[in-house]
Design an enzyme around this catalytic site. Structure first.
Site, PDB file in Angstrom:
ATOM      1  N   HIS A  14       0.841  -1.199   0.000  1.00  0.00           N
ATOM      2  CA  HIS A  14       0.000   0.000   0.000  1.00  0.00           C
ATOM      3  C   HIS A  14       0.878   1.252   0.000  1.00  0.00           C
ATOM      4  O   HIS A  14       0.372   2.354   0.015  1.00  0.00           O
ATOM      5  CB  HIS A  14      -0.896   0.030   1.246  1.00  0.00           C
ATOM      6  N   ASP A  74      10.047  -5.907   0.964  1.00  0.00           N
ATOM      7  CA  ASP A  74      10.224  -5.534   2.364  1.00  0.00           C
ATOM      8  C   ASP A  74      11.606  -4.926   2.462  1.00  0.00           C
ATOM      9  O   ASP A  74      12.592  -5.512   2.014  1.00  0.00           O
ATOM     10  CB  ASP A  74      10.087  -6.716   3.319  1.00  0.00           C
ATOM     11  N   TYR A 161      13.261   7.320   4.318  1.00  0.00           N
ATOM     12  CA  TYR A 161      14.510   7.834   4.892  1.00  0.00           C
ATOM     13  C   TYR A 161      15.457   8.415   3.840  1.00  0.00           C
ATOM     14  O   TYR A 161      16.612   8.718   4.162  1.00  0.00           O
ATOM     15  CB  TYR A 161      15.226   6.710   5.651  1.00  0.00           C
ATOM     16  N   LYS A 182      18.676   7.148  -8.894  1.00  0.00           N
ATOM     17  CA  LYS A 182      18.474   6.229  -7.757  1.00  0.00           C
ATOM     18  C   LYS A 182      18.238   4.801  -8.271  1.00  0.00           C
ATOM     19  O   LYS A 182      18.781   3.841  -7.721  1.00  0.00           O
ATOM     20  CB  LYS A 182      17.298   6.706  -6.884  1.00  0.00           C
ATOM     21  N   ARG A 188      16.740  -1.551  -4.087  1.00  0.00           N
ATOM     22  CA  ARG A 188      15.564  -2.093  -4.780  1.00  0.00           C
ATOM     23  C   ARG A 188      15.944  -2.496  -6.210  1.00  0.00           C
ATOM     24  O   ARG A 188      15.526  -3.544  -6.695  1.00  0.00           O
ATOM     25  CB  ARG A 188      14.454  -1.027  -4.764  1.00  0.00           C
TER      26      ARG A 188
HETATM   27  P1  IMP Z   1       8.109  -2.031   4.838  1.00  0.00           P
HETATM   28  O1  IMP Z   1       8.987  -2.775   3.884  1.00  0.00           O
HETATM   29  O2  IMP Z   1       6.739  -1.820   4.305  1.00  0.00           O
HETATM   30  O3  IMP Z   1       8.154  -2.633   6.205  1.00  0.00           O
HETATM   31  O4  IMP Z   1       8.661  -0.559   4.930  1.00  0.00           O
HETATM   32  C1  IMP Z   1       9.996  -0.275   4.747  1.00  0.00           C
HETATM   33  C2  IMP Z   1      10.286   1.166   5.097  1.00  0.00           C
HETATM   34  O5  IMP Z   1      11.704   1.332   4.906  1.00  0.00           O
HETATM   35  C3  IMP Z   1       9.643   2.167   4.184  1.00  0.00           C
HETATM   36  O6  IMP Z   1       8.429   2.637   4.664  1.00  0.00           O
HETATM   37  C4  IMP Z   1      10.677   3.279   4.161  1.00  0.00           C
HETATM   38  O7  IMP Z   1      10.522   4.096   5.251  1.00  0.00           O
HETATM   39  C5  IMP Z   1      11.987   2.562   4.340  1.00  0.00           C
HETATM   40  N1  IMP Z   1      12.588   2.409   3.019  1.00  0.00           N
HETATM   41  C6  IMP Z   1      12.643   1.297   2.260  1.00  0.00           C
HETATM   42  N2  IMP Z   1      13.207   1.559   1.080  1.00  0.00           N
HETATM   43  C7  IMP Z   1      13.497   2.861   1.087  1.00  0.00           C
HETATM   44  C8  IMP Z   1      14.071   3.729   0.119  1.00  0.00           C
HETATM   45  O8  IMP Z   1      14.399   3.375  -1.011  1.00  0.00           O
HETATM   46  N3  IMP Z   1      14.212   4.997   0.512  1.00  0.00           N
HETATM   47  C9  IMP Z   1      13.856   5.451   1.725  1.00  0.00           C
HETATM   48  N4  IMP Z   1      13.291   4.700   2.652  1.00  0.00           N
HETATM   49  C10 IMP Z   1      13.114   3.410   2.329  1.00  0.00           C
END
Ligand code: IMP
Length: 200
Positions: A14, A74, A161, A182, A188
C-alpha cells in the site's frame, strides 16, 4: 527457478513510494501491474524476523487473495551503530501517521545518545523482493546499498529515509537524487535485477 509467464502482476504493497518505484522498474516489460490497495487487498501483519520472511508473507497473502502472481518488497534502513535498527521496523518507526520526519528525527536522537555523533555514521538500505504465485511457490531476492547518514535531512525526492542517506561515492542524498539515478544504484534496483535474471 520458476519463470513468470502471466501478463498481470499484483504489487503487494500500500506504500505509494514503493508502488511507483516498482512500476517504474517494470515499465520496460510487457506486463500489467496493479496495486494491492486497488484490488481491496489488506496488508498482513509483518510477523517475520527478516526482510525476506516479511516480503514472502506479504507476496503470498496478495497472490492468494487476488489469484494472481504478486510481488512484495520488504525493505528498510539498517544502522550498525544502532544495532541494526530501525531495520525491519523502518516503517513502524514512522508511527501510524507514517511520519518520516519523526522517524528520521528518532534515528538522529538515538545516534546522538549512543555515539555522540549523527552525520557520518554508516548505514545501508536493504530490499528483499518476493515473487509469489497463488499455489504457494515463492522466490526471494535481496539487494543492499551502503552509504552514510546525513543530518539535517536534505531533498524532497524519493520517500521514507531518503533525505538522510548519502550513497557511497556520492555527495547528495537519495532525497536529492533523480529517480533515474536512484534506480541505477538502489537496493531495490539490485534486488530487482536478480528477479529479472531469474524469473523473466
Ligand atoms: P516495509 O517494507 O513496508 O516494512 O517498509 C519499509 C520502510 O523502509 C519504508 O516505509 C521506508 O521508510 C523505508 N525504506 C525502504 N526503502 C526505502 C528507500 O528506497 N528509501 C527510503 N526509505 C526506504
Amino acid at each position: 527457478m520458476r519463470k513468470l509467464k502471466e501478463k498481470k502482476l499484483v504489487l503487494a504493497t500500500h506504500n505509494q513510494g514503493k508502488v511507483r518505484e516498482l512500476a517504474d522498474l517494470l515499465a520496460r516489460f510487457d506486463i500489467q501491474v496493479v496495486g494491492a490497495e486497488k484490488l481491496g487487498i489488506d496488508e498482513p501483519e509483518e510477523t517475520g524476523e527478516t526482510f525476506k520472511e516479511n516480503a514472502k508473507l506479504k507476496a503470498l497473502h496478495s497472490a492468494r487473495a487476488a489469484s494472481l502472481p504478486a510481488l512484495a518488497d520488504d525493505s528498510g534502513l539498517v544502522v550498525p551503530a544502532l544495532d541494526g535498527q530501525p531495520g525491519i521496523y523502518s516503517a513502524r518507526w514512522a508511527g501510524p501517521e507514517k511520519n518520516f520526519t519523526l522517524a528520521m528525527k528518532k534515528v538522529e536522537e538515538e545516534l546522538l545518545a549512543k555515539t555522540g555523533d549523527t552525520s557520518g555514521n554508516l548505514a545501508h538500505f536493504v530490499c528483499a523482493l518476493s515473487l509469489a504465485w497463488p499455489d504457494g511457490t515463492t522466490m526471494e531476492f535481496e539487494g543492499k546499498i551502503h552509504g552514510i547518514l546525513n543530518f539535517p535531512p536534505r531533498g524532497n525526492k524519493g520517500f521514507g529515509y531518503d533525505p538522510i542517506f548519502i550513497p557511497k561515492d556520492h555527495d547528495i542524498t537519495f532525497g536529492e537524487m533523480d529517480a533515474t539515478a536512484k534506480h541505477k544504484i538502489s537496493h531495490r534496483a539490485k534486488a530487482f535485477n536478480q528477479l529479472i535474471r531469474n524469473a523473466f
